[in-house]
Design a protein around this motif. Structure first.
Motif, mmCIF file in Angstrom:
data_model
loop_
_atom_site.group_PDB
_atom_site.id
_atom_site.type_symbol
_atom_site.label_atom_id
_atom_site.label_comp_id
_atom_site.label_asym_id
_atom_site.label_seq_id
_atom_site.Cartn_x
_atom_site.Cartn_y
_atom_site.Cartn_z
ATOM 1 N N ASN A 198 5.260 5.688 -4.849
ATOM 2 C CA ASN A 198 5.433 5.667 -6.289
ATOM 3 C C ASN A 198 4.483 6.646 -6.976
ATOM 4 O O ASN A 198 4.875 7.377 -7.884
ATOM 5 N N GLY A 199 3.223 6.670 -6.556
ATOM 6 C CA GLY A 199 2.254 7.586 -7.143
ATOM 7 C C GLY A 199 2.570 9.041 -6.859
ATOM 8 O O GLY A 199 2.403 9.901 -7.724
ATOM 9 N N GLY A 202 -4.666 9.740 1.806
ATOM 10 C CA GLY A 202 -5.954 9.481 2.454
ATOM 11 C C GLY A 202 -6.497 8.104 2.118
ATOM 12 O O GLY A 202 -6.979 7.372 2.995
ATOM 13 N N THR A 203 -6.395 7.730 0.861
ATOM 14 C CA THR A 203 -6.824 6.395 0.447
ATOM 15 C C THR A 203 -5.939 5.327 1.080
ATOM 16 O O THR A 203 -6.419 4.258 1.477
ATOM 17 N N ALA A 204 -4.648 5.611 1.190
ATOM 18 C CA ALA A 204 -3.716 4.645 1.774
ATOM 19 C C ALA A 204 -4.040 4.380 3.235
ATOM 20 O O ALA A 204 -3.986 3.229 3.683
ATOM 21 N N ALA A 210 -1.101 14.866 -6.406
ATOM 22 C CA ALA A 210 -2.087 13.886 -5.968
ATOM 23 C C ALA A 210 -1.675 13.204 -4.665
ATOM 24 O O ALA A 210 -2.357 12.280 -4.218
ATOM 25 N N GLY A 211 -0.606 13.669 -4.059
ATOM 26 C CA GLY A 211 -0.086 13.029 -2.848
ATOM 27 C C GLY A 211 -1.075 12.985 -1.696
ATOM 28 O O GLY A 211 -1.192 11.981 -1.002
ATOM 29 N N ILE A 214 0.837 -1.207 0.000
ATOM 30 C CA ILE A 214 0.000 0.000 0.000
ATOM 31 C C ILE A 214 0.865 1.248 0.000
ATOM 32 O O ILE A 214 0.713 2.143 -0.831
ATOM 33 N N PHE A 215 1.802 1.322 0.946
ATOM 34 C CA PHE A 215 2.582 2.547 1.067
ATOM 35 C C PHE A 215 3.651 2.669 -0.008
ATOM 36 O O PHE A 215 4.035 3.780 -0.376
ATOM 37 N N SER A 216 4.118 1.558 -0.567
ATOM 38 C CA SER A 216 5.037 1.671 -1.705
ATOM 39 C C SER A 216 4.310 2.236 -2.921
ATOM 40 O O SER A 216 4.885 3.016 -3.691
#
Length: 81
Positions: free
Chosen positions: A44-45, A58-60, A52-53, A38-40
Motif C-alpha cells: 500500500n505504501g 527494508g523496514t518490512a 519510498a519502496g 506488514i507486507f500489505s
C-alpha cells in the motif's frame, strides 16, 4: 497440607499436550496475520509513494524477522513444555 507440599504437587503436574498444541496453533495464526499486515502495508505504501519502496521494504523485512522470531520462540517452548 503445607505450602511446600502444594508447591511440589503443582510442579509435578504438566500441561496437557493438547492445550499446548492449541496454544502454539493460535500463536502461529497470530504470526501469519502479522506478516500479512506488514507486507500489505508495504504494498500500500509503495503504491502511494513509489520512491519510498526501498525504505519500506527494508523496514518490512526487519519487522518480519521480529514476528517470525516470536513464532519460532513459541515453537521451541511448545517442545520444552
Amino acid at each position: 497440607m503445607s505450602s511446600v507440599v502444594l508447591a511440589q504437587q503443582a510442579a509435578e503436574t504438566s500441561i496437557n499436550s493438547g492445550l499446548a498444541v492449541i496454544g502454539y496453533g493460535l500463536g502461529a495464526i497470530g504470526a501469519g496475520i502479522g506478516v500479512g499486515m506488514i507486507f500489505s502495508s508495504v504494498i500500500n505504501g509503495t503504491a502511494r509513494q513509489p520512491e519510498a519502496g526501498g525504505r519500506l521494504l527494508g523496514t518490512a523485512f526487519t519487522t518480519f524477522a521480529l514476528v517470525e522470531v516470536l513464532a519460532l520462540l513459541g515453537f521451541v517452548l511448545f517442545f520444552l513444555v
